[in-house]
Scaffold this active site. Structure first.
Site, mmCIF file in Angstrom:
data_model
loop_
_atom_site.group_PDB
_atom_site.id
_atom_site.type_symbol
_atom_site.label_atom_id
_atom_site.label_comp_id
_atom_site.label_asym_id
_atom_site.label_seq_id
_atom_site.Cartn_x
_atom_site.Cartn_y
_atom_site.Cartn_z
ATOM 1 N N CYS A 148 5.369 6.423 9.944
ATOM 2 C CA CYS A 148 4.878 7.284 8.868
ATOM 3 C C CYS A 148 6.000 7.991 8.123
ATOM 4 O O CYS A 148 5.754 8.616 7.085
ATOM 5 C CB CYS A 148 3.921 8.341 9.424
ATOM 6 S SG CYS A 148 2.366 7.691 10.064
ATOM 7 N N TYR B 237 10.064 4.451 -5.379
ATOM 8 C CA TYR B 237 9.034 4.608 -4.356
ATOM 9 C C TYR B 237 8.163 3.353 -4.263
ATOM 10 O O TYR B 237 7.899 2.843 -3.165
ATOM 11 C CB TYR B 237 8.180 5.826 -4.699
ATOM 12 C CG TYR B 237 7.122 6.152 -3.679
ATOM 13 C CD1 TYR B 237 7.471 6.712 -2.456
ATOM 14 C CD2 TYR B 237 5.774 5.925 -3.941
ATOM 15 C CE1 TYR B 237 6.497 7.028 -1.516
ATOM 16 C CE2 TYR B 237 4.794 6.230 -3.011
ATOM 17 C CZ TYR B 237 5.156 6.781 -1.796
ATOM 18 O OH TYR B 237 4.191 7.078 -0.865
ATOM 19 N N PHE C 245 -3.541 11.600 -0.708
ATOM 20 C CA PHE C 245 -4.000 12.336 0.465
ATOM 21 C C PHE C 245 -3.523 13.783 0.420
ATOM 22 O O PHE C 245 -2.499 14.104 -0.184
ATOM 23 C CB PHE C 245 -3.510 11.658 1.744
ATOM 24 C CG PHE C 245 -4.435 10.582 2.224
ATOM 25 C CD1 PHE C 245 -5.174 10.741 3.384
ATOM 26 C CD2 PHE C 245 -4.588 9.410 1.495
ATOM 27 C CE1 PHE C 245 -6.045 9.761 3.818
ATOM 28 C CE2 PHE C 245 -5.459 8.416 1.918
ATOM 29 C CZ PHE C 245 -6.198 8.595 3.088
#
Length: 253
Positions: free
Chosen positions: A84, A159, A192
């Site tokens: 993660c 990214y 999120f």
């Protein structure tokens, strides 16, 4: 892969999606190793869940190997790796002040993509030597990509490229590791409610949520963790990329 009693390592486990994943794995009975470059954050989460805090850099072979060796000594060996750890640095390829500094692009690629690959290759080395479980299983790796891998927005070139690389890793890695009984899957989350977004004004949060078809809200890190759990426990999911985004398709900007 059965989670209960398994040794697991979660990178970026000190906050956000990683912390939520560490909590769920601990609830399911895993011995969770929280690996984060922020030692205090890792210790806070590990203390909360009864896990093991490990500080280090995912791009460092020495740090990664040391953390994985610690996890490998728990239970019947390292069975679960969840990657993660990552960063997001916005910047146009060609901005008002000129082209993006090459170092900025390289940093994002190194942390997100190279860091994931580094952890994956070293974890697989350790998993491959373990005894087989049911269905010849030895381990499972779950990586974190992003919907930006598919619909990267303006300013997300670095990214999106890093997450696109993670998406592309899933299938060849799964095919290669099949002979060892190691599965590889990827979760690609949308927007999120991570610590970064918590700091945005409520109006900004609502604007982001309005772009999501259904449910029209920001994702809960616990939902990400549950997707990771599914990818770990369902033995027939392998080489897969799971979008977790409420049917969101990002616009150019």
């Amino acid at each position: 892969m059965k989670i209960e009693g398994s040794s697991a390592l979660v990178t970026g486990g000190g906050s956000g999606l990683g912390a939520a994943t560490a909590r769920l794995l601990a609830q399911r009975g895993a011995v969770v190793h929280v690996f984060d470059r922020n030692r205090q954050a890792a210790e806070a989460v590990a203390g909360e869940i009864g896990g093991v805090a490990l500080a280090g850099d995912v791009t460092s072979e020495a740090d990664a190997a040391a953390a994985l060796d610690t996890a490998a000594r728990a239970g019947d060996g390292l069975r679960i790796l969840v990657n993660c750890a990552g960063i997001g640095v916005a910047g146009r390829i060609l901005g008002k002040s000129g082209p993006m500094p090459l170092a900025d692009f390289e940093t994002v690629i190194r942390v997100n993509l190279v860091g994931t690959f580094n952890m994956m290759r070293l974890a697989a080395e350790r998993m491959a030597t373990l005894s087989e479980r049911v269905d010849k299983a030895r381990g499972v790796i779950v990586n974190t990509a992003s919907v930006a891998a598919f619909e990267g927005q303006i300013g997300q070139a670095a990214y999106a490229a890093s997450k696109g690389g993670i998406v592309s890793l899933a299938l060849p890695a799964a095919r290669e590791f099949a002979r060892f009984g190691i599965r590889v899957n990827t979760v690609a989350p949308g927007i999120f409610m991570t610590p970064l977004l918590h700091n945005l004004p409520q109006e900004a949060q609502e604007s982001l949520a309005a772009a999501i078809p259904y449910p029209s809200r920001l994702g809960d890190p616990a939902e990400f963790a549950d997707a990771v759990r599914f990818a770990i426990e369902n033995q027939y999911i392998n080489g897969e990329v799971i979008r977790l985004d409420g049917a969101l398709r990002m616009q150019p900007k």
